[in-house]
Design an enzyme around this catalytic site. Structure first.
Site, PDB file in Angstrom:
ATOM      1  N   LYS A   1      16.365  53.440  -3.792  1.00 19.55           N
ATOM      2  CA  LYS A   1      16.335  53.841  -5.208  1.00 19.55           C
ATOM      3  C   LYS A   1      15.139  54.763  -5.444  1.00 19.55           C
ATOM      4  CE  LYS A   1      19.925  51.649  -6.851  1.00 19.55           C
ATOM      5  NZ  LYS A   1      21.107  52.427  -7.233  1.00 19.55           N
TER       6      LYS A   1
ATOM      7  N   TYR B   1      16.569  48.390   0.164  1.00 15.23           N
ATOM      8  CA  TYR B   1      17.400  48.732  -1.002  1.00 15.23           C
ATOM      9  C   TYR B   1      16.542  49.386  -2.087  1.00 15.23           C
ATOM     10  CZ  TYR B   1      19.053  47.852  -5.717  1.00 15.23           C
ATOM     11  OH  TYR B   1      19.348  48.001  -7.054  1.00 15.23           O
TER      12      TYR B   1
ATOM     13  N   SER C   1      16.534  51.343 -10.609  1.00 12.36           N
ATOM     14  CA  SER C   1      16.268  49.909 -10.776  1.00 12.36           C
ATOM     15  C   SER C   1      14.795  49.663 -11.016  1.00 12.36           C
ATOM     16  CB  SER C   1      16.711  49.181  -9.499  1.00 12.36           C
ATOM     17  OG  SER C   1      16.213  47.862  -9.500  1.00 12.36           O
TER      18      SER C   1
HETATM   19  C1  UD1 Z   1      17.408  41.229  -7.673  1.00  7.47           C
HETATM   20  C2  UD1 Z   1      16.797  42.160  -6.695  1.00  7.47           C
HETATM   21  C3  UD1 Z   1      16.627  43.510  -7.316  1.00  7.47           C
HETATM   22  C4  UD1 Z   1      17.961  44.022  -7.806  1.00  7.47           C
HETATM   23  C5  UD1 Z   1      18.575  43.029  -8.753  1.00  7.47           C
HETATM   24  C6  UD1 Z   1      19.977  43.466  -9.081  1.00  7.47           C
HETATM   25  C7  UD1 Z   1      15.407  40.774  -5.230  1.00  7.47           C
HETATM   26  C8  UD1 Z   1      14.024  40.498  -4.765  1.00  7.47           C
HETATM   27  N1  UD1 Z   1      15.529  41.647  -6.215  1.00  7.47           N
HETATM   28  O1  UD1 Z   1      16.522  41.063  -8.755  1.00  7.47           O
HETATM   29  O2  UD1 Z   1      16.087  44.404  -6.373  1.00  7.47           O
HETATM   30  O3  UD1 Z   1      17.788  45.249  -8.444  1.00  7.47           O
HETATM   31  O4  UD1 Z   1      18.648  41.736  -8.141  1.00  7.47           O
HETATM   32  O5  UD1 Z   1      20.564  42.626  -9.992  1.00  7.47           O
HETATM   33  O6  UD1 Z   1      16.350  40.227  -4.726  1.00  7.47           O
HETATM   34  N2  UD1 Z   1      17.314  32.753  -9.038  1.00  7.47           N
HETATM   35  C9  UD1 Z   1      17.432  31.394  -8.815  1.00  7.47           C
HETATM   36  N3  UD1 Z   1      18.558  30.952  -8.194  1.00  7.47           N
HETATM   37  C10 UD1 Z   1      19.563  31.773  -7.782  1.00  7.47           C
HETATM   38  C11 UD1 Z   1      19.439  33.164  -8.016  1.00  7.47           C
HETATM   39  C12 UD1 Z   1      18.294  33.617  -8.639  1.00  7.47           C
HETATM   40  O7  UD1 Z   1      16.547  30.618  -9.153  1.00  7.47           O
HETATM   41  O8  UD1 Z   1      20.542  31.276  -7.211  1.00  7.47           O
HETATM   42  C13 UD1 Z   1      16.122  33.252  -9.743  1.00  7.47           C
HETATM   43  C14 UD1 Z   1      15.290  34.239  -8.940  1.00  7.47           C
HETATM   44  O9  UD1 Z   1      14.340  33.570  -8.155  1.00  7.47           O
HETATM   45  C15 UD1 Z   1      14.665  35.071 -10.062  1.00  7.47           C
HETATM   46  C16 UD1 Z   1      15.754  35.087 -11.137  1.00  7.47           C
HETATM   47  O10 UD1 Z   1      16.578  33.960 -10.875  1.00  7.47           O
HETATM   48  O11 UD1 Z   1      13.530  34.424 -10.593  1.00  7.47           O
HETATM   49  C17 UD1 Z   1      16.611  36.348 -11.128  1.00  7.47           C
HETATM   50  O12 UD1 Z   1      17.118  36.551  -9.818  1.00  7.47           O
HETATM   51  P1  UD1 Z   1      18.237  37.671  -9.517  1.00  7.47           P
HETATM   52  O13 UD1 Z   1      19.336  37.552 -10.490  1.00  7.47           O
HETATM   53  O14 UD1 Z   1      18.581  37.577  -8.058  1.00  7.47           O
HETATM   54  O15 UD1 Z   1      17.507  39.051  -9.829  1.00  7.47           O
HETATM   55  P2  UD1 Z   1      16.118  39.644  -9.269  1.00  7.47           P
HETATM   56  O16 UD1 Z   1      15.598  38.863  -8.129  1.00  7.47           O
HETATM   57  O17 UD1 Z   1      15.216  39.822 -10.430  1.00  7.47           O
END
Ligand code: UD1
Length: 338
Positions: free
Chosen positions: A153, A149, A124
């Site tokens: 990795k 997590y 990842s």
């Molecule tokens: C997350 C994990 C990462 C993992 C990946 C797997 C964290 C810090 N990182 O990545 O380790 O490998 O998922 O897919 O959790 N967002 C919103 N609202 C939501 C959900 C997300 O605004 O309900 C935003 C988040 O703040 C971020 C973006 O969407 O800016 C992507 O979030 P997400 O899909 O959870 O992925 P990561 O955080 O990049």
């Protein structure tokens, strides 16, 4: 050539099974079904015409693994099985270290005993932590992960590179995923988060479907063009094709290579929400919420190495990702009765 997919009924594993079967590989799946369902193999069969054999085993269990390797001649392993919820890993770190390290070690030992020398690892971009610069290429510092997590990795990457350094016959590819979203265009396989989803696209589709009251947008004050977080979203079928390319590469090379699998450009949360609404015509109820602990502002991949080493690049657009994620949600996703 016969390829064992651990965690092959999960989100990325099932899409990779489809791409491998379409490319002519024999696929065997090992999965304990802790976060997926056995009917995924039938769905893979409906898409490809081939139902891969499924071993419902725990990959950390060497006795069960040995039996599988005795029954099937396995030429290569792609290792997806593992726990992957960031928040849960903070609450239950030992469970994460035990499971994610044990599965990798049991596999490596069993492979050695059976002469299987190709290992592709589902890693990842989380191993890069909060990057100093973007795009992030593979020479960027790794290891400063913000949660257990991510550290599992990183530790498995280290175990694999040490194993490859000690064994000139071993071929390892570490695939560092950015943000896989979307679903197979058939609508038959996709992401099935258990309980309340954490990842952005699952939250968007569930808010659009009325399962979640609304999407919370975590943070509007990041140093990004519109203040919301920027990520490198990649269609899961593109990501799956990257595994086929990695396997081909590993057949001809020894040693250990880390390769980013991303699309190479970033989209903000608001851009993804708008693309979803424009592509599907469905409104996503939403509100702004405080930043989520551990989130970074911006992250996207340098993709030159993937092109140079694997001859692979992502092809699908953000619109493809939104359309396919929505088709999956409506057909078979959470809250439906497929
Ligand atoms: C997350 C994990 C990462 C993992 C990946 C797997 C964290 C810090 N990182 O990545 O380790 O490998 O998922 O897919 O959790 N967002 C919103 N609202 C939501 C959900 C997300 O605004 O309900 C935003 C988040 O703040 C971020 C973006 O969407 O800016 C992507 O979030 P997400 O899909 O959870 O992925 P990561 O955080 O990049």
């Amino acid at each position: 050539m016969s390829v064992l997919l651990t965690g092959g009924t999960g989100f990325v594993g099932s899409h990779t099974a489809v791409e491998l079967i379409n490319a002519g590989y024999d696929v065997v799946i090992a999965d304990n079904l802790s976060n997926s369902s056995a009917d995924v193999v039938d769905r893979i069969g409906r898409i490809t015409g081939v139902v891969p054999p499924l071993y419902v085993i725990d990959v950390a269990d060497k006795t069960a693994l040995n039996k599988l390797f005795d029954e099937r001649s396995i030429d290569a392993v792609i290792h997806f099985a593992g726990y992957k919820a960031v928040g849960e890993s903070v609450a239950r770190p030992l469970m994460y270290y035990r499971n994610n390290l044990d599965t990798a070690l049991s596999l490596l030992e069993t492979m050695e005993e059976h002469g299987t020398r190709i290992f592709v690892f589902s890693s990842s971009a989380t191993v890069y932590g909060d990057p100093e610069t973007v795009p992030i290429d593979e020479s960027s510092p790794a290891g400063s992960c913000s949660n257990p997590y991510g550290r599992t990795k990183y530790f498995v990457e280290k175990i694999l590179s040490d194993a490859a350094a000690a064994d000139p016959d071993l071929s390892v590819v570490l695939l560092r995923y950015f943000n896989p979203i979307g679903a197979h265009e058939s609508g038959l396989i996709g992401e099935l988060p258990s309980g309340i989803p954490n990842n952005l696209m699952a939250c968007i589709t569930q808010a659009a479907a009325g399962i979640l009251e609304q999407l919370s947008i975590y943070g509007a004050d990041y140093p990004t063009p519109d203040g919301t977080g920027v990520r490198d979203y990649i269609h899961v079928s593109d990501l799956a094709a990257g595994h086929v390319a990695a396997l081909r590469y590993a057949q001809d090379h020894k040693g250990c290579e880390a390769v980013n699998l991303g699309a190479g450009r970033g989209f903000s949360v608001l851009e993804v929400v708008r693309a979803f609404e424009e592509t599907t015509g469905v409104h996503v109820p939403r509100r702004f919420a405080p930043r989520r602990a551990g989130d970074i502002a911006m992250c996207y991949a340098g993709t030159e190495k993937a092109l140079k080493v694997l001859g692979w690049r992502a092809e699908k657009s953000l619109e493809d990702m939104c359309r396919d994620a929505w088709r999956w949600q409506r057909n078979c996703g959470p809250g439906t009765d497929p």
